[in-house]
Design a protein around this motif. Structure first.
Motif, PDB file in Angstrom:
ATOM      1  N   LEU A   1     -12.091  40.569 -37.703  1.00 47.12           N
ATOM      2  CA  LEU A   1     -13.515  40.875 -37.540  1.00 47.12           C
ATOM      3  C   LEU A   1     -14.223  40.557 -38.848  1.00 47.12           C
ATOM      4  N   ARG A   2     -15.309  39.820 -38.750  1.00 49.61           N
ATOM      5  CA  ARG A   2     -16.074  39.430 -39.938  1.00 49.61           C
ATOM      6  C   ARG A   2     -17.456  40.058 -39.901  1.00 49.61           C
ATOM      7  N   VAL A   3     -18.044  40.223 -41.087  1.00 46.35           N
ATOM      8  CA  VAL A   3     -19.415  40.715 -41.170  1.00 46.35           C
ATOM      9  C   VAL A   3     -20.108  40.069 -42.362  1.00 46.35           C
ATOM     10  N   PRO A   4     -21.291  39.484 -42.115  1.00 44.36           N
ATOM     11  CA  PRO A   4     -22.112  39.019 -43.233  1.00 44.36           C
ATOM     12  C   PRO A   4     -22.956  40.213 -43.700  1.00 44.36           C
ATOM     13  N   SER A   5     -22.523  40.844 -44.766  1.00 43.97           N
ATOM     14  CA  SER A   5     -23.143  42.090 -45.216  1.00 43.97           C
ATOM     15  C   SER A   5     -24.304  41.845 -46.173  1.00 43.97           C
ATOM     16  N   SER A   6     -25.291  42.701 -46.068  1.00 43.09           N
ATOM     17  CA  SER A   6     -26.336  42.736 -47.086  1.00 43.09           C
ATOM     18  C   SER A   6     -25.737  43.381 -48.342  1.00 43.09           C
ATOM     19  N   ILE A   7     -26.410  43.197 -49.456  1.00 43.80           N
ATOM     20  CA  ILE A   7     -26.015  43.893 -50.685  1.00 43.80           C
ATOM     21  C   ILE A   7     -26.020  45.393 -50.412  1.00 43.80           C
TER      22      ILE A   7
ATOM     23  N   GLN B   1     -20.016  55.642 -36.277  1.00 42.56           N
ATOM     24  CA  GLN B   1     -19.790  55.737 -34.833  1.00 42.56           C
ATOM     25  C   GLN B   1     -20.129  54.421 -34.135  1.00 42.56           C
ATOM     26  N   VAL B   2     -21.210  53.792 -34.543  1.00 42.14           N
ATOM     27  CA  VAL B   2     -21.595  52.512 -33.946  1.00 42.14           C
ATOM     28  C   VAL B   2     -20.550  51.447 -34.283  1.00 42.14           C
ATOM     29  N   MET B   3     -20.071  51.462 -35.514  1.00 46.75           N
ATOM     30  CA  MET B   3     -19.047  50.489 -35.912  1.00 46.75           C
ATOM     31  C   MET B   3     -17.733  50.730 -35.174  1.00 46.75           C
ATOM     32  N   ALA B   4     -17.405  51.971 -34.871  1.00 47.00           N
ATOM     33  CA  ALA B   4     -16.198  52.251 -34.085  1.00 47.00           C
ATOM     34  C   ALA B   4     -16.320  51.620 -32.704  1.00 47.00           C
ATOM     35  N   MET B   5     -17.513  51.670 -32.118  1.00 48.39           N
ATOM     36  CA  MET B   5     -17.751  51.039 -30.813  1.00 48.39           C
ATOM     37  C   MET B   5     -17.628  49.519 -30.930  1.00 48.39           C
ATOM     38  N   ILE B   6     -18.183  48.948 -31.982  1.00 46.89           N
ATOM     39  CA  ILE B   6     -18.090  47.504 -32.202  1.00 46.89           C
ATOM     40  C   ILE B   6     -16.627  47.089 -32.353  1.00 46.89           C
ATOM     41  N   GLN B   7     -15.870  47.829 -33.141  1.00 43.98           N
ATOM     42  CA  GLN B   7     -14.460  47.502 -33.347  1.00 43.98           C
ATOM     43  C   GLN B   7     -13.681  47.610 -32.035  1.00 43.98           C
TER      44      GLN B   7
ATOM     45  N   MET C   1     -12.023  42.101 -41.810  1.00 40.78           N
ATOM     46  CA  MET C   1     -11.038  43.139 -41.621  1.00 40.78           C
ATOM     47  C   MET C   1     -10.147  42.747 -40.437  1.00 40.78           C
ATOM     48  N   GLY C   2      -8.840  42.865 -40.614  1.00 45.64           N
ATOM     49  CA  GLY C   2      -7.914  42.623 -39.518  1.00 45.64           C
ATOM     50  C   GLY C   2      -7.953  43.790 -38.542  1.00 45.64           C
ATOM     51  N   LEU C   3      -7.779  43.477 -37.267  1.00 47.71           N
ATOM     52  CA  LEU C   3      -7.797  44.504 -36.239  1.00 47.71           C
ATOM     53  C   LEU C   3      -6.414  44.628 -35.595  1.00 47.71           C
ATOM     54  N   GLU C   4      -6.019  45.856 -35.330  1.00 45.60           N
ATOM     55  CA  GLU C   4      -4.760  46.124 -34.631  1.00 45.60           C
ATOM     56  C   GLU C   4      -5.012  45.945 -33.129  1.00 45.60           C
ATOM     57  N   GLN C   5      -4.129  45.232 -32.480  1.00 49.37           N
ATOM     58  CA  GLN C   5      -4.296  45.011 -31.034  1.00 49.37           C
ATOM     59  C   GLN C   5      -3.577  46.079 -30.229  1.00 49.37           C
TER      60      GLN C   5
END
Length: 151
Positions: free
Chosen positions: A112-118, A95-101, A147-151
């Motif tokens: 959209l980029r993310v430096p992810s932890s393992i 849900q939080v990521m949906a808001m970010i997107q 990840m590419g985002l749809e506009q």
């Protein structure tokens, strides 16, 4: 689980710090050595959170007015996505990521980029992010995903 997601305020800094440090110590500690966890914790003191609030779009998820998760958007980069360990696996991170997107799309972000932890690589992959490369900061491994985002 239903939660309310909103923009973070200065009054949230201590609670955000607690969520992040709790997740680091309980969840991320499975994948990182204690010295790395301690080093990362320094970036999430209440004072550091106050600085981040001026630099990024910081969101919190609340349940019954208690902060249970946080995430932020720094232009086209997702940062600091953490869910309280007792609330992980309940869909709050999604849900939080949906808001970010949504905020990223509104801001015209196309990639959209993310430096992810393992620890979080599988979570981001489940949302559609693809691994681009690994980066190392000393002994700390970060997985760069996008990840590419749809506009």
């Amino acid at each position: 689980m239903d939660c309310l997601i909103r923009i973070a305020t200065r009054e949230d800094a201590i609670a955000i710090s607690r969520v992040v440090i709790g997740a680091l110590r309980e969840t991320n500690a499975r994948d990182y050595m204690p010295a790395i966890i301690e080093q990362v914790e320094q970036s999430f003191s209440p004072q550091a959170i106050l600085r981040l609030l001026t630099q990024r779009q910081v969101y919190v998820a609340t349940i019954d007015d208690h902060i249970v998760a946080t995430a932020s958007l720094d232009q086209d980069v997702v940062r600091s996505v953490f869910v309280n360990p007792s609330h992980q696996g309940q869909g709050i991170g999604q849900q939080v990521m949906a808001m970010i997107q949504s905020a990223a799309v509104s801001g015209g972000v196309k990639l959209l980029r993310v430096p992810s932890s393992i620890t979080a690589e599988g979570f981001y992959a489940s949302l559609g992010f693809k691994k681009v490369r690994d980066e190392f900061h000393g002994a700390e491994r970060t997985i760069i995903m996008e990840m590419g985002l749809e506009q």
